[in-house]
Design an enzyme around this catalytic site. Structure first.
Site, PDB file in Angstrom:
ATOM      1  N   ASN A 159       0.852  -1.184   0.000  1.00 12.93           N
ATOM      2  CA  ASN A 159       0.000   0.000   0.000  1.00 12.93           C
ATOM      3  C   ASN A 159       0.892   1.241   0.000  1.00 12.93           C
ATOM      4  O   ASN A 159       1.724   1.418   0.887  1.00 12.93           O
ATOM      5  CB  ASN A 159      -0.904  -0.017   1.234  1.00 12.93           C
ATOM      6  CG  ASN A 159      -1.906   1.113   1.250  1.00 12.93           C
ATOM      7  OD1 ASN A 159      -1.556   2.266   1.039  1.00 12.93           O
ATOM      8  ND2 ASN A 159      -3.164   0.798   1.521  1.00 12.93           N
ATOM      9  N   ASP A 170      -0.174   4.481   0.012  1.00 11.01           N
ATOM     10  CA  ASP A 170      -0.895   5.688   0.435  1.00 11.01           C
ATOM     11  C   ASP A 170       0.008   6.704   1.126  1.00 11.01           C
ATOM     12  O   ASP A 170      -0.118   7.917   0.916  1.00 11.01           O
ATOM     13  CB  ASP A 170      -2.028   5.329   1.393  1.00 11.01           C
ATOM     14  CG  ASP A 170      -3.191   4.632   0.723  1.00 11.01           C
ATOM     15  OD1 ASP A 170      -3.265   4.648  -0.525  1.00 11.01           O
ATOM     16  OD2 ASP A 170      -4.030   4.062   1.446  1.00 11.01           O
ATOM     17  N   HIS A 171       0.898   6.221   1.981  1.00 13.34           N
ATOM     18  CA  HIS A 171       1.640   7.166   2.817  1.00 13.34           C
ATOM     19  C   HIS A 171       2.816   7.820   2.091  1.00 13.34           C
ATOM     20  O   HIS A 171       3.410   8.765   2.626  1.00 13.34           O
ATOM     21  CB  HIS A 171       2.050   6.510   4.123  1.00 13.34           C
ATOM     22  CG  HIS A 171       0.869   6.261   5.008  1.00 13.34           C
ATOM     23  ND1 HIS A 171       0.048   7.281   5.445  1.00 13.34           N
ATOM     24  CD2 HIS A 171       0.328   5.120   5.494  1.00 13.34           C
ATOM     25  CE1 HIS A 171      -0.933   6.775   6.173  1.00 13.34           C
ATOM     26  NE2 HIS A 171      -0.787   5.472   6.214  1.00 13.34           N
ATOM     27  N   HIS A 212      -5.795   3.626  -1.479  1.00 15.86           N
ATOM     28  CA  HIS A 212      -7.121   3.930  -0.938  1.00 15.86           C
ATOM     29  C   HIS A 212      -7.487   5.345  -1.349  1.00 15.86           C
ATOM     30  O   HIS A 212      -6.922   6.311  -0.839  1.00 15.86           O
ATOM     31  CB  HIS A 212      -7.099   3.796   0.586  1.00 15.86           C
ATOM     32  CG  HIS A 212      -8.443   3.983   1.230  1.00 15.86           C
ATOM     33  ND1 HIS A 212      -8.638   3.806   2.588  1.00 15.86           N
ATOM     34  CD2 HIS A 212      -9.659   4.336   0.723  1.00 15.86           C
ATOM     35  CE1 HIS A 212      -9.914   4.035   2.876  1.00 15.86           C
ATOM     36  NE2 HIS A 212     -10.549   4.372   1.766  1.00 15.86           N
ATOM     37  N   GLU A 223      -8.759   0.391  -2.882  1.00 20.48           N
ATOM     38  CA  GLU A 223      -9.584   0.397  -1.678  1.00 20.48           C
ATOM     39  C   GLU A 223     -10.518   1.595  -1.742  1.00 20.48           C
ATOM     40  O   GLU A 223     -10.090   2.697  -2.094  1.00 20.48           O
ATOM     41  CB  GLU A 223      -8.714   0.482  -0.424  1.00 20.48           C
ATOM     42  CG  GLU A 223      -7.853  -0.742  -0.191  1.00 20.48           C
ATOM     43  CD  GLU A 223      -7.073  -0.669   1.104  1.00 20.48           C
ATOM     44  OE1 GLU A 223      -6.670  -1.726   1.605  1.00 20.48           O
ATOM     45  OE2 GLU A 223      -6.860   0.456   1.614  1.00 20.48           O
ATOM     46  N   THR A 247      -6.997   5.984  10.392  1.00 23.09           N
ATOM     47  CA  THR A 247      -6.875   4.852   9.484  1.00 23.09           C
ATOM     48  C   THR A 247      -8.130   4.012   9.631  1.00 23.09           C
ATOM     49  O   THR A 247      -8.922   4.225  10.555  1.00 23.09           O
ATOM     50  CB  THR A 247      -5.612   4.020   9.801  1.00 23.09           C
ATOM     51  OG1 THR A 247      -5.464   2.978   8.824  1.00 23.09           O
ATOM     52  CG2 THR A 247      -5.692   3.404  11.194  1.00 23.09           C
ATOM     53  N   HIS A 282      -3.841  -4.997   7.816  1.00 20.67           N
ATOM     54  CA  HIS A 282      -4.076  -3.896   8.755  1.00 20.67           C
ATOM     55  C   HIS A 282      -3.232  -4.092  10.010  1.00 20.67           C
ATOM     56  O   HIS A 282      -3.438  -5.016  10.785  1.00 20.67           O
ATOM     57  CB  HIS A 282      -5.539  -3.714   9.156  1.00 20.67           C
ATOM     58  CG  HIS A 282      -5.809  -2.329   9.685  1.00 20.67           C
ATOM     59  ND1 HIS A 282      -5.845  -1.211   8.861  1.00 20.67           N
ATOM     60  CD2 HIS A 282      -5.999  -1.867  10.934  1.00 20.67           C
ATOM     61  CE1 HIS A 282      -6.067  -0.138   9.600  1.00 20.67           C
ATOM     62  NE2 HIS A 282      -6.156  -0.503  10.863  1.00 20.67           N
ATOM     63  N   GLY A 283      -2.281  -3.203  10.179  1.00 20.58           N
ATOM     64  CA  GLY A 283      -1.433  -3.215  11.361  1.00 20.58           C
ATOM     65  C   GLY A 283      -0.307  -4.228  11.323  1.00 20.58           C
ATOM     66  O   GLY A 283       0.446  -4.348  12.293  1.00 20.58           O
ATOM     67  N   HIS A 299       1.752   1.074   6.012  1.00 15.66           N
ATOM     68  CA  HIS A 299       2.439   2.003   6.903  1.00 15.66           C
ATOM     69  C   HIS A 299       3.778   1.476   7.390  1.00 15.66           C
ATOM     70  O   HIS A 299       4.794   2.188   7.343  1.00 15.66           O
ATOM     71  CB  HIS A 299       1.543   2.341   8.098  1.00 15.66           C
ATOM     72  CG  HIS A 299       2.142   3.345   9.026  1.00 15.66           C
ATOM     73  ND1 HIS A 299       2.921   2.982  10.105  1.00 15.66           N
ATOM     74  CD2 HIS A 299       2.104   4.705   9.024  1.00 15.66           C
ATOM     75  CE1 HIS A 299       3.326   4.073  10.736  1.00 15.66           C
ATOM     76  NE2 HIS A 299       2.844   5.127  10.106  1.00 15.66           N
TER      77      HIS A 299
END
Length: 235
Positions: free
Chosen positions: A6, A8-9, A42, A69, A99, A189-190, A212
């Protein structure tokens, strides 16, 4: 086990200065070259990180698999059909959250969900639902026509010791059950470099989605090294 990244960041960092760098597309290409089998982004309703032009550029550049997403809104449904990612993952979305905080409330929104997915499936886009590791949610995902489910691993990531072991058992049982219904299973996730290793032993989970933790690591070692380090752990 495969890895989807991912990005996104990367956009979060870029948007902090409202400039052009770092470029999410460049990050995606580096991740692909380093062994990622997919790129996740996302497009939130508030466009806080990935923006529409990023999605268009990613669609042109990504050669593995693009996983969009998105929330279940008419706007996002139209964007999905226009963009044609290989996969969309429906996630819950709240403007005030930092998040995604939990799985999609599939039972509450089931009738709307079936109608919403029809044109997306008709366009040939695969459907994933981000859900809690619960049998009822899996049953409804299969009934709604999902191709795969992404099991929410946030509770696992937040716990330690025996409590974490309990969460892992729930995820394992959910993965086995989903697979028995013919659904493909991914997780996310996480997840990070410290807590991902036990997932190697859940053969029903074919892929993990990590953002992340990997981007944070990349700030110190670069994206290629961060991806390779994660692949070394999960394989």
């Amino acid at each position: 086990m495969r890895l989807a990244v991912n990005i996104d960041h990367i956009a979060t960092l870029r948007n902090a200065r409202n400039e052009h760098n770092p470029d999410p597309v460049e990050a995606a290409l580096l991740a692909e070259k380093s062994g990622a089998v997919g790129i996740v982004c996302h497009l939130r309703e508030d466009r806080r990180h990935i923006r529409d032009h990023d999605l268009a550029a990613l669609r042109k550049a990504v050669t593995t698999k693009l996983d969009l997403e998105m929330a279940m809104t008419d706007e996002m449904g139209a964007i999905a059909v226009a963009t044609m990612p290989e996969l969309i993952t429906l996630v819950p979305e709240k403007r005030e959250e930092l998040t995604t905080e939990g799985g999609f409330a599939i039972e509450r929104h089931f009738n709307r969900l079936v109608d919403f997915l029809e044109p997306i499936k008709g366009a040939g886009i695969e459907i994933s639902l981000f859900i809690e590791a619960e049998q009822r949610a899996i049953d409804l995902a299969e009934k709604a026509g999902a191709d795969l489910v992404e099991l929410h691993t946030g509770a696992y990531a937040l716990k330690t010791g025996e409590e974490q072991a309990i969460e892992l058992k729930k995820i394992r049982q959910a993965a086995v059950y989903a697979k028995s219904l013919g659904l493909r299973v991914v997780a996310g996730h996480g997840l990070n470099y410290e807590n991902i290793a036990p997932f190697r032993d859940i053969e029903e989970i074919e892929e993990v989605s990590i953002g992340h933790a990997l981007i944070a690591r990349a700030a110190f070692v670069g994206i290629p090294a961060a991806v390779r380090e994660m692949l070394d752990i999960i394989n």
